[in-house]
Design a protein around this motif. Structure first.
Motif, PDB file in Angstrom:
ATOM      1  N   HIS A  76      -6.404 -13.927  42.457  1.00 29.19           N
ATOM      2  CA  HIS A  76      -6.185 -13.824  41.009  1.00 29.19           C
ATOM      3  C   HIS A  76      -4.950 -13.215  41.302  1.00 29.19           C
ATOM      4  O   HIS A  76      -4.639 -13.853  39.583  1.00 29.19           O
ATOM      5  CB  HIS A  76      -6.360 -12.291  41.288  1.00 29.19           C
ATOM      6  N   LEU A  77      -4.174 -13.669  41.721  1.00 25.02           N
ATOM      7  CA  LEU A  77      -2.568 -13.297  41.644  1.00 25.02           C
ATOM      8  C   LEU A  77      -1.927 -14.532  42.513  1.00 25.02           C
ATOM      9  O   LEU A  77      -2.203 -14.913  43.712  1.00 25.02           O
ATOM     10  CB  LEU A  77      -2.034 -12.149  41.639  1.00 25.02           C
TER      11      LEU A  77
ATOM     12  N   THR B 285       0.160 -14.726  47.432  1.00 23.00           N
ATOM     13  CA  THR B 285      -1.462 -14.630  46.762  1.00 23.00           C
ATOM     14  C   THR B 285      -1.968 -13.521  47.005  1.00 23.00           C
ATOM     15  O   THR B 285      -1.257 -12.645  48.110  1.00 23.00           O
ATOM     16  CB  THR B 285      -1.846 -16.388  46.705  1.00 23.00           C
ATOM     17  N   ASN B 286      -3.271 -13.236  46.321  1.00 22.04           N
ATOM     18  CA  ASN B 286      -3.686 -11.853  46.005  1.00 22.04           C
ATOM     19  C   ASN B 286      -5.093 -11.982  46.910  1.00 22.04           C
ATOM     20  O   ASN B 286      -5.490 -11.201  46.985  1.00 22.04           O
ATOM     21  CB  ASN B 286      -4.310 -11.117  45.043  1.00 22.04           C
TER      22      ASN B 286
ATOM     23  N   ALA C 277      -1.306 -14.349  36.708  1.00 19.82           N
ATOM     24  CA  ALA C 277      -3.139 -14.129  37.466  1.00 19.82           C
ATOM     25  C   ALA C 277      -4.034 -15.314  36.652  1.00 19.82           C
ATOM     26  O   ALA C 277      -3.650 -15.870  35.505  1.00 19.82           O
ATOM     27  CB  ALA C 277      -3.174 -12.679  36.693  1.00 19.82           C
TER      28      ALA C 277
ATOM     29  N   PHE D 104       3.785  -9.283  40.816  1.00 15.45           N
ATOM     30  CA  PHE D 104       3.857  -8.906  40.290  1.00 15.45           C
ATOM     31  C   PHE D 104       3.814  -8.509  39.054  1.00 15.45           C
ATOM     32  O   PHE D 104       4.047  -8.440  37.796  1.00 15.45           O
ATOM     33  CB  PHE D 104       1.962  -9.859  40.408  1.00 15.45           C
ATOM     34  N   GLN D 105       3.641  -7.074  39.328  1.00 16.33           N
ATOM     35  CA  GLN D 105       3.251  -5.925  38.310  1.00 16.33           C
ATOM     36  C   GLN D 105       5.548  -5.564  38.211  1.00 16.33           C
ATOM     37  O   GLN D 105       5.864  -5.157  36.816  1.00 16.33           O
ATOM     38  CB  GLN D 105       2.832  -4.892  38.709  1.00 16.33           C
TER      39      GLN D 105
ATOM     40  N   LYS E 213       4.973 -16.446  38.066  1.00 17.90           N
ATOM     41  CA  LYS E 213       4.232 -15.551  38.957  1.00 17.90           C
ATOM     42  C   LYS E 213       3.217 -15.714  37.379  1.00 17.90           C
ATOM     43  O   LYS E 213       2.871 -16.175  36.423  1.00 17.90           O
ATOM     44  CB  LYS E 213       4.692 -14.028  38.734  1.00 17.90           C
TER      45      LYS E 213
ATOM     46  N   LYS F 137      -1.425  -9.502  49.607  1.00 20.82           N
ATOM     47  CA  LYS F 137      -2.386  -8.790  48.416  1.00 20.82           C
ATOM     48  C   LYS F 137      -1.346  -7.722  48.329  1.00 20.82           C
ATOM     49  O   LYS F 137      -0.935  -7.726  46.906  1.00 20.82           O
ATOM     50  CB  LYS F 137      -3.464  -7.949  49.403  1.00 20.82           C
ATOM     51  N   PRO F 138      -1.017  -7.017  49.202  1.00 20.11           N
ATOM     52  CA  PRO F 138      -0.066  -5.397  48.341  1.00 20.11           C
ATOM     53  C   PRO F 138       1.401  -6.529  47.676  1.00 20.11           C
ATOM     54  O   PRO F 138       2.271  -6.049  46.796  1.00 20.11           O
ATOM     55  CB  PRO F 138       0.215  -4.172  49.697  1.00 20.11           C
TER      56      PRO F 138
ATOM     57  N   ARG G 270       0.486  -7.832  44.492  1.00 18.72           N
ATOM     58  CA  ARG G 270       0.929  -6.581  43.514  1.00 18.72           C
ATOM     59  C   ARG G 270       2.591  -6.123  43.076  1.00 18.72           C
ATOM     60  O   ARG G 270       1.889  -6.393  42.048  1.00 18.72           O
ATOM     61  CB  ARG G 270      -0.327  -6.006  43.825  1.00 18.72           C
ATOM     62  N   ASN G 271       2.610  -6.117  44.182  1.00 17.03           N
ATOM     63  CA  ASN G 271       4.107  -5.114  43.650  1.00 17.03           C
ATOM     64  C   ASN G 271       4.650  -6.242  43.035  1.00 17.03           C
ATOM     65  O   ASN G 271       5.824  -5.493  41.747  1.00 17.03           O
ATOM     66  CB  ASN G 271       4.949  -5.601  44.910  1.00 17.03           C
TER      67      ASN G 271
END
Length: 356
Positions: free
Chosen positions: A272-273, A268-269, A294, A323-324, A292, A316-317, A320-321
């Motif tokens: 948010h994610l 998780t983030n 948001a 999810f993106q 996955k 967090k990093p 994000r990676n």
């Protein structure tokens, strides 16, 4: 419909509209271009093969009017002569006829390509309507044809007058020549006038072609509503497509949520994610993303993971990676192996499984 709605035709015709008009025989072409090309080809052929035509036709005429004795003329004999000498004359003129045919064909093909439109020759009752007939007579198109005819007549008169004016000194001395010389002079003057008129008509034909194409583009323009309606017919109603995409997304989200309990860890983030990861070394070459999301979807993934007892790790990093760059069902890329391995090792230690 456009007339009733009061919309103006401001949009260029779509490829579909152009193709439909083409199938109906409606194309932007000029009738002047084939006429000029045919005449130019005919004159060029006559000039290049004048000796051939003269000699061959003289032979045909000589053989057809030469008799050793007075023939006995009756219907069968007359038909035989007409067929025999007619065919001879035809084969003499065949090169000229072939050149003219090819010139007409390629002149039309140059303008619009090869078009075979049977709808254009279908009988239409509307063409017999006298009121519509009067409308066509006094239409903008008829006015342009009238102006074009006046222009052609003016050009022909001017060119003829200039040609005759230049030969006036020679004409004044013809009284002292024999008939053959006078006839030859008249033929030369006629050919000169014809050639100059033809060259002037080339310019008229090119201008007419430009105008006809522009006028055709104006005639087949569409209203904004027509463009929208055609888009709906071609691609489907946007509302229906949007509804289909929504249903597909809902089905995909449902399947994704069903896979969350199978995950080894949820990264998780932290709020948010959320990305659910599974790794089975016996069946997978690398860990895979099972789900996955948001916002609210991330909340749903975390909620299901808590209920199923799936560990939730905040990173967090990595979140994000993942999810993106990684889609659902895809394997983790090599540059994220180490980060994911560290998370999995941490989870395995917590569970006491001792898997590497």
């Amino acid at each position: 419909m456009p007339e009733e709605s009061g919309q103006e035709k401001t949009e260029d015709a779509t490829p579909k509209k152009r193709q439909k008009s083409r199938e109906e025989g409606q194309v932007g072409k000029s009738v002047e271009v084939p006429s000029v090309v045919v005449l130019l080809a005919g004159v060029a052929t006559l000039y290049a093969m004048a000796g051939f035509f003269y000699k061959r036709m003289a032979d045909v005429m000589r053989s057809s009017f030469s008799f050793t004795s007075i023939p006995e003329v009756h219907m069968e004999q007359a038909l035989f002569w007409m067929q025999t000498y007619g065919m001879q004359a035809f084969w003499v003129m065949a090169p000229l006829l072939l050149v003219v045919f090819l010139a007409a064909f390629f002149a039309n093909a140059f303008q619009v390509g090869f078009v075979l439109a049977w709808k254009a020759i279908e009988p239409k009752p509307s063409k017999l309507d006298p009121i519509k007939g009067l409308g066509r007579i006094f239409s903008k198109k008829s006015l342009m044809e009238l102006l074009k005819s006046i222009l052609k007549i003016t050009i022909i008169f001017y060119v003829s007058w200039r040609a005759v004016k230049g030969e006036m000194p020679h004409m004044m001395r013809l009284y002292d020549h024999n008939v053959a010389t006078i006839l030859l002079f008249m033929v030369k003057i006629s050919f000169k006038i014809f050639l100059w008129v033809l060259l002037a008509m080339v310019f008229v034909a090119l201008m007419d072609l430009i105008f006809q194409r522009w006028n055709f583009d104006q005639q087949i323009k569409m209203t904004k509503q027509e463009v929208k309606d055609e888009g709906k017919q071609t691609e489907g109603d946007p509302q229906i497509k949007s509804r289909i995409r929504q249903l597909q997304f809902e089905a995909s989200k449902k399947r994704m949520m069903q896979d969350v309990p199978k995950a080894d860890v949820v990264v998780t983030n932290p709020t948010h994610l959320a990305v659910a990861i599974q790794y089975n070394p016996l069946a997978m070459q690398a860990p895979q993303v099972l789900a996955k999301g948001a916002g609210s979807i991330a909340d749903k993934i975390r909620s299901i993971a808590k209920e199923a007892g799936v560990p939730i790790v905040e990173n967090k990093p990595l979140a994000r990676n993942l999810f993106q760059w990684v889609d659902v069902g895809q394997s983790i890329p090599a540059d994220l192996y180490q980060a994911v391995a560290e998370v999995l090792a941490y989870v395995y230690r917590l569970k006491g499984k001792g898997r590497g």
